[in-house]
Design an enzyme around this catalytic site. Structure first.
Site, PDB file in Angstrom:
ATOM      1  NE  ARG A 103      47.593  47.066  26.225  1.00  0.00           N
ATOM      2  CZ  ARG A 103      47.369  46.061  27.051  1.00  0.00           C
ATOM      3  NH1 ARG A 103      46.120  45.686  27.313  1.00  0.00           N
ATOM      4  NH2 ARG A 103      48.367  45.424  27.610  1.00  0.00           N
TER       5      ARG A 103
ATOM      6  CB  CYS B 290      48.626  38.593  27.264  1.00  0.00           C
ATOM      7  SG  CYS B 290      47.536  38.612  28.684  1.00  0.00           S
TER       8      CYS B 290
ATOM      9  N   GLY C 210      49.271  35.256  33.583  1.00  0.00           N
ATOM     10  CA  GLY C 210      48.662  36.496  33.097  1.00  0.00           C
ATOM     11  C   GLY C 210      48.295  37.432  34.240  1.00  0.00           C
TER      12      GLY C 210
ATOM     13  CG  HIS D 189      46.342  33.727  27.723  1.00  0.00           C
ATOM     14  ND1 HIS D 189      46.613  33.168  28.941  1.00  0.00           N
ATOM     15  CD2 HIS D 189      46.390  35.081  27.900  1.00  0.00           C
ATOM     16  CE1 HIS D 189      46.815  34.149  29.832  1.00  0.00           C
ATOM     17  NE2 HIS D 189      46.684  35.307  29.219  1.00  0.00           N
TER      18      HIS D 189
END
Length: 361
Positions: free
Chosen positions: A119, A159, A190, A253
């Site tokens: 990332r 997420c 998650g 979430h």
């Protein structure tokens, strides 16, 4: 799109891999021809390898249950000869994931990754297709570095971000967001768990999720950044601070968000921006894109995880409880489905964007 792409799922036996399998079953553009996992699962059929670990609420897809699992690390030559690109959701150490994904890319096989390893690689686009689709234009620079013609890596963001960053993004463009405080309340899926596999989460809250707060504070700035030469430069603002809490919920979430603006908008202006917001995914009418990405609820007690997480097949974001605050300009809550919009669904949507924009050809 006329063309069909043959795809593989690397890390097919884990929870996100299973979610990929269910989402790609019958997909109009993508045809799953290859499943890969660790050497422990290699040689077994998908059904045998997953066994009692299957945790989706639908059965293993008929089209995949008899596919023989390949070794994600040992069979790269074979896997990449069969597919146009792969989805990656492996459970390995970060440096091992980095090396593995680059190896696939160097075999001229694009990688759409659910993992966090790349990332912050400066030329790897981290994309939410509605927000920063233009970041995929960094791919030629990445190919140059890797020495590839076709191969590259693209990733989706964490997420938990997918609940609150989509709400902040269009407000920041219009009014300049200065400060964001967010508390996320995150489902056990998650962590790749169910209540059966994590009984201590019943009737419990854990105020710590390893690495999550750092991701929640840093990743939004890369999403809001700009391509600068051969790298994506993260934005300098807004300032984010986060607390991330694990709660006894299966999926979904929730983020409680507090924001300060450079130019404070009215509540009506904020809701109008949310209600009318659409991105490249909607323009292109991608198969997995929600028709309406951001949805504002006026009821005092909405959005709720049970009633809103599956909105638009779990690919939409729900917002509610917008009100002025005593310390910040405004506060509100946001909700998204963490394994659909937040994980596998977000990666499938990213792959659709890449295919539609010609990067999978």
């Amino acid at each position: 799109m006329e063309k069909k792409f043959n795809v593989g799922i690397v890390g097919a036996t884990g929870m996100v891999g299973q979610r990929f399998a269910t989402l790609l079953d019958g997909h109009p553009w993508f045809n799953v021809v290859c499943l890969a996992a660790s050497s422990r699962s290699a040689g077994k059929t998908y059904k045998e390898a997953v066994g009692k670990k299957w945790c989706m609420d639908v059965d293993i897809p008929e089209s995949m249950k008899d596919i023989v699992i390949m070794d994600a690390t040992g069979d790269i030559d074979k896997i990449t000869s069969k597919v146009d690109f792969v989805f990656c959701a492996v459970d390995m150490k970060k440096d091992e994931i980095k090396a593995l994904e680059e190896e696939y890319a160097k075999h001229e096989c694009p990688v759409v990754s659910n993992n966090s390893a790349h990332r912050f690689t400066a030329d790897v686009p981290m994309v939410v297709p509605e927000l920063n689709a233009e970041h995929i234009n960094i791919i030629p620079a990445q190919r140059k570095r890797l020495g590839t013609k076709r191969g590259f890596i693209a990733v989706k963001s964490n997420c938990s971000l997918q609940s609150y960053v989509p709400a902040i993004f269009p407000l920041h463009e219009k009014f300049g967001v200065k400060n964001v405080l967010v508390c996320t309340y995150q489902a056990i899926s998650g962590a790749g768990k169910t209540f059966e596999t994590w009984p201590e989460m019943n009737d419990n809250v854990i105020p710590y999720i390893g690495g999550e707060e750092e991701k929640s504070e840093k990743e939004p700035l890369k999403l809001m950044g700009k391509i600068d030469g051969d790298v994506i430069k993260s934005a300098d603002a807004p300032n984010f601070t986060a607390q991330c809490i694990r709660v006894p919920v299966s999926n979904g979430h929730l983020g409680a968000v507090f924001v300060d603006f450079e130019n404070k908008p009215s509540k009506e202006e904020m809701i109008e921006i949310w209600e009318n917001f659409a991105g490249r995914a909607q323009e292109l009418e991608l198969p997995s894109a929600p028709k309406k990405f951001l949805n504002y609820f006026t009821e005092d007690d909405r959005p709720q995880i049970k009633s809103e997480r599956m909105l638009e097949n779990g690919m939409a974001v729900s917002i509610g409880r917008l009100r002025e605050d005593t310390q910040y300009d405004y506060k509100f809550v946001c909700l998204s489905h963490n394994t659909l919009r937040g994980a596998a669904g977000g990666a499938v949507l990213l792959a659709e964007l890449l295919a539609a924009e010609g990067y999978m050809d």
